[in-house]
Design a protein around this motif. Structure first.
Motif, PDB file in Angstrom:
ATOM      1  N   UNK A 290       6.893  -2.694  -3.758  1.00 35.13           N
ATOM      2  CA  UNK A 290       6.463  -2.049  -2.520  1.00 35.13           C
ATOM      3  C   UNK A 290       7.667  -1.740  -1.632  1.00 35.13           C
ATOM      4  N   UNK A 291       7.675  -0.550  -1.027  1.00 32.34           N
ATOM      5  CA  UNK A 291       8.649  -0.288   0.032  1.00 32.34           C
ATOM      6  C   UNK A 291       8.263  -1.093   1.263  1.00 32.34           C
TER       7      UNK A 291
ATOM      8  N   UNK B  91       4.655   9.113  -7.598  1.00 28.44           N
ATOM      9  CA  UNK B  91       5.811   8.986  -8.466  1.00 28.44           C
ATOM     10  C   UNK B  91       6.562   7.681  -8.290  1.00 28.44           C
ATOM     11  N   UNK B  92       6.130   6.875  -7.314  1.00 24.76           N
ATOM     12  CA  UNK B  92       6.787   5.595  -7.065  1.00 24.76           C
ATOM     13  C   UNK B  92       6.647   4.661  -8.256  1.00 24.76           C
ATOM     14  N   UNK B  93       5.451   4.667  -8.881  1.00 20.11           N
ATOM     15  CA  UNK B  93       5.179   3.791 -10.017  1.00 20.11           C
ATOM     16  C   UNK B  93       5.214   4.585 -11.318  1.00 20.11           C
ATOM     17  N   UNK B  94       5.376   3.867 -12.409  1.00 22.22           N
ATOM     18  CA  UNK B  94       5.382   4.455 -13.737  1.00 22.22           C
ATOM     19  C   UNK B  94       4.369   3.729 -14.625  1.00 22.22           C
ATOM     20  N   UNK B  95       3.972   4.412 -15.692  1.00 25.18           N
ATOM     21  CA  UNK B  95       3.108   3.796 -16.699  1.00 25.18           C
ATOM     22  C   UNK B  95       1.760   3.387 -16.153  1.00 25.18           C
TER      23      UNK B  95
ATOM     24  N   UNK C  86      -5.722   5.131  -8.847  1.00 27.67           N
ATOM     25  CA  UNK C  86      -7.145   4.790  -8.743  1.00 27.67           C
ATOM     26  C   UNK C  86      -7.427   3.931  -7.509  1.00 27.67           C
ATOM     27  N   UNK C  87      -6.466   3.130  -7.121  1.00 28.52           N
ATOM     28  CA  UNK C  87      -6.617   2.250  -5.962  1.00 28.52           C
ATOM     29  C   UNK C  87      -6.391   2.988  -4.640  1.00 28.52           C
ATOM     30  N   UNK C  88      -5.904   4.239  -4.724  1.00 28.54           N
ATOM     31  CA  UNK C  88      -5.594   5.077  -3.567  1.00 28.54           C
ATOM     32  C   UNK C  88      -4.334   4.631  -2.834  1.00 28.54           C
ATOM     33  N   UNK C  89      -3.525   3.786  -3.469  1.00 25.66           N
ATOM     34  CA  UNK C  89      -2.255   3.407  -2.874  1.00 25.66           C
ATOM     35  C   UNK C  89      -1.323   4.611  -2.775  1.00 25.66           C
ATOM     36  N   UNK C  90      -1.440   5.528  -3.721  1.00 27.20           N
ATOM     37  CA  UNK C  90      -0.569   6.705  -3.754  1.00 27.20           C
ATOM     38  C   UNK C  90      -1.378   7.982  -3.513  1.00 27.20           C
TER      39      UNK C  90
END
Length: 230
Positions: free
Chosen positions: A24-25, A154-158, A166-170
């Motif tokens: 997390x930033x 694009x912060x996370x991969x895979x 799906x969690x709406x974090x991004x």
């Protein structure tokens, strides 16, 4: 340290790793209280020498805020560095977890030291954490920690990228992550708190995990909490 509004500064901290390896930033806010009230530090990030110099240049640190039970990683370092500051924590954060003394538990009524400058609402009724949301009147800025997020796409991969989407974090707009929605155990209590938040004349929105908005903050919050206020 970047000045974001009237008597309000922001500083991004290092990336932290949470459950299941999610990174997390981090972001903190510093508010200079009127009448030589000193500095009010919200959700402190790692205290580097450069950050300490920048903070000290603004004034003495008088209040350190842990806005929920998840944002305490660097609390003890700040409390040690500024022993004269009062440590305020959201309900549910205990001293053994924080690693430092907690002098005050935050409620719906602002501490007299910042009453009239910073308003606050305790958002209870969630199994994950109880968060205190703040409104800085001079800059018309709402400060929210985990309840509303917008981590860059694009912060996370895979597989983590799939879960975050799906969690709406991004999500494309600031949103309440689905895990917090599902963890709402007392909808009425949460609705009452959000209703008071939406009454604030907000213009800007600062999120610990998301790009700050200099305008449209009230509309962003209203959209983020649509699912709850229907």
């Amino acid at each position: 340290m970047e000045q974001f509004g009237v008597e309000l500064w922001l500083s991004d901290g290092p990336i932290v790793t949470g459950a299941a390896g999610f990174r997390f930033p981090t972001r903190m806010a510093v508010i200079r209280l009127p009448d030589q009230g000193g500095l009010w530090v919200w959700s402190p990030v790692a205290l580097t020498q450069n950050l300490r110099r920048a903070v000290d240049a603004l004034g003495p640190v008088r209040h350190i805020i842990a806005p929920n039970s998840l944002h305490h990683t660097f609390l003890a370092d700040w409390a040690t560095c500024y022993p004269n500051a009062v440590v305020h924590a959201a309900p549910g954060l205990h001293e053994q977890d924080a690693g430092t003394s907690i002098h005050s538990t935050l409620g719906d009524l602002p501490d007299p030291a910042w009453a009239g400058t910073i308003d606050q609402v305790v958002v209870s009724g969630n199994r994950i954490t109880t968060e205190v949301v703040f409104f800085h009147r001079p800059s018309a800025t709402v400060l929210v920690t985990d309840l509303v997020q917008q981590i860059p796409q694009g912060w996370y991969r895979g597989w983590r990228a799939v879960v975050a989407r799906l969690d709406l974090m991004t999500a494309p707009v600031p949103s309440v992550p689905r895990k917090f929605r599902m963890a709402t155990k007392d909808k009425a209590a949460s609705q009452d708190a959000v209703r008071r938040i939406l009454e604030w004349p907000a213009e800007s929105l600062v999120m610990a995990h998301g790009t700050p908005l200099r305008s449209g903050g009230k509309e962003a919050l209203r959209h983020a909490f649509q699912w709850l206020m229907r």
